[in-house]
Design a protein around this motif. Structure first.
Motif, PDB file in Angstrom:
ATOM      1  N   ASP A   1      -6.441   0.613   3.921  1.00 22.02           N
ATOM      2  CA  ASP A   1      -5.893   0.424   2.786  1.00 22.02           C
ATOM      3  C   ASP A   1      -6.468   1.304   1.372  1.00 22.02           C
ATOM      4  OD1 ASP A   1      -3.765  -0.746   4.171  1.00 22.02           O
ATOM      5  OD2 ASP A   1      -4.089  -2.659   2.982  1.00 22.02           O
TER       6      ASP A   1
ATOM      7  N   LYS B   1      -8.673  -1.477  -4.580  1.00 25.35           N
ATOM      8  CA  LYS B   1      -8.348  -2.721  -3.595  1.00 25.35           C
ATOM      9  C   LYS B   1      -9.432  -3.867  -3.891  1.00 25.35           C
ATOM     10  CE  LYS B   1      -5.829  -4.602  -0.135  1.00 25.35           C
ATOM     11  NZ  LYS B   1      -4.644  -4.791   0.218  1.00 25.35           N
TER      12      LYS B   1
ATOM     13  N   GLU C   1     -10.872  -6.266   0.412  1.00 28.42           N
ATOM     14  CA  GLU C   1     -10.094  -5.892   1.550  1.00 28.42           C
ATOM     15  C   GLU C   1     -10.728  -6.558   2.868  1.00 28.42           C
ATOM     16  OE1 GLU C   1      -7.780  -1.795   3.660  1.00 28.42           O
ATOM     17  OE2 GLU C   1      -9.412  -1.683   2.286  1.00 28.42           O
TER      18      GLU C   1
ATOM     19  N   THR D   1       0.752  -1.161  -0.222  1.00 27.54           N
ATOM     20  CA  THR D   1      -0.145   0.181   0.064  1.00 27.54           C
ATOM     21  C   THR D   1       0.957   1.323   0.188  1.00 27.54           C
ATOM     22  OG1 THR D   1      -1.634  -1.210   1.149  1.00 27.54           O
ATOM     23  CG2 THR D   1      -1.885   1.127   1.229  1.00 27.54           C
TER      24      THR D   1
END
Length: 248
Positions: free
Chosen positions: A67, A48, A51, A27
């Motif tokens: 993130d 993403k 997650e 990240t």
């Protein structure tokens, strides 16, 4: 550096950010690359796809809790989190396990639709995986399969520590067998302490072992939510090479 250009008619540059392990800087490197792209005047977006473990993550000083939050902030994106991160799973486990325990079925049509939204009107798209390349999303599909599905070259983030040579070589071998190209390997500093012998020699060893790959170094950044510091680290690490289209 002269601003890298992507033509308005071309598909955005896609990079699938994967790692040799969890907690090795995927990240941070993704955010640094996004921040650097913006400094160069490039339009950048990130996602993403899945997650997990959000409840277990402390909120940073900036108030960014995940993130996906960090990626969106680094890109200056106005996309909703439901697009940047289509699936949110509570337990800090591999997606296959976390989804099964939460009675969630990952729908790849949903992921495809999110990617289509993310890459509208941008020149760079970063797709960050979870853990390593073969982490399972479901019983049949890993992140390697997802990156292959999306024809996404890889940015392999490798934590500079003892054992990284084996982890990088295994990951490269898996990508090669699947026919998924690796755009670059980024060796990340995991602390600001004096380097051990392994840490001091890993970069040169990777250059020797993988002479046909681009190997880069990413410095330690003690303020991972400082976008200016991240952009500078990306420049120092030579990540600008990733922001230009590959030659045909």
């Amino acid at each position: 550096m002269t601003r890298p250009m992507a033509t308005s008619t071309s598909r955005p540059i896609r990079l699938g950010v994967t790692g040799t392990d969890t907690g090795i800087g995927k990240t941070v490197v993704s955010c640094a690359l996004a921040a650097r792209a913006r400094v160069l005047g490039l339009r950048v977006a990130a996602m993403k796809p899945i997650e997990s473990g959000i409840v277990e993550r402390p909120v940073s000083e900036s108030g960014l809790a995940s993130d996906a939050d960090r990626l969106r902030a680094a890109c200056g994106s106005l996309l909703p989190l439901s697009v940047v991160r289509p699936y949110l799973l509570e337990e800090p486990l591999a997606p296959m396990i976390a989804a099964a325990r939460a009675n969630v079925e990952i729908d790849f049509d949903v992921l495809d639709a999110a990617l289509a939204q993310v890459e509208q009107h941008v020149e760079i798209v970063l797709v960050e995986g979870a853990g390593g390349l073969l982490v399972p999303i479901d019983l049949r599909v890993s992140y390697l399969d997802l990156f292959a599905r999306w024809q996404t070259p890889l940015l392999l983030v490798a934590g500079n520590k003892l054992g990284v040579l084996n982890h990088v070589l295994l990951t490269v071998r898996a990508a090669e067998v699947a026919g998924v190209p690796i755009r670059a390997i980024v060796l990340t500093a995991l602390s600001d302490r004096d380097a051990s012998v392994a840490e001091a020699t890993n970069f040169d060893a990777l250059v020797t072992l993988l002479p046909h790959y681009t190997i880069l170094r990413f410095p330690w950044v003690d303020r991972p939510d400082d976008l200016d510091a991240l952009a500078t680290a990306a420049e120092v690490g030579g990540l600008d090479v990733l922001l230009a289209p590959l030659s045909p």
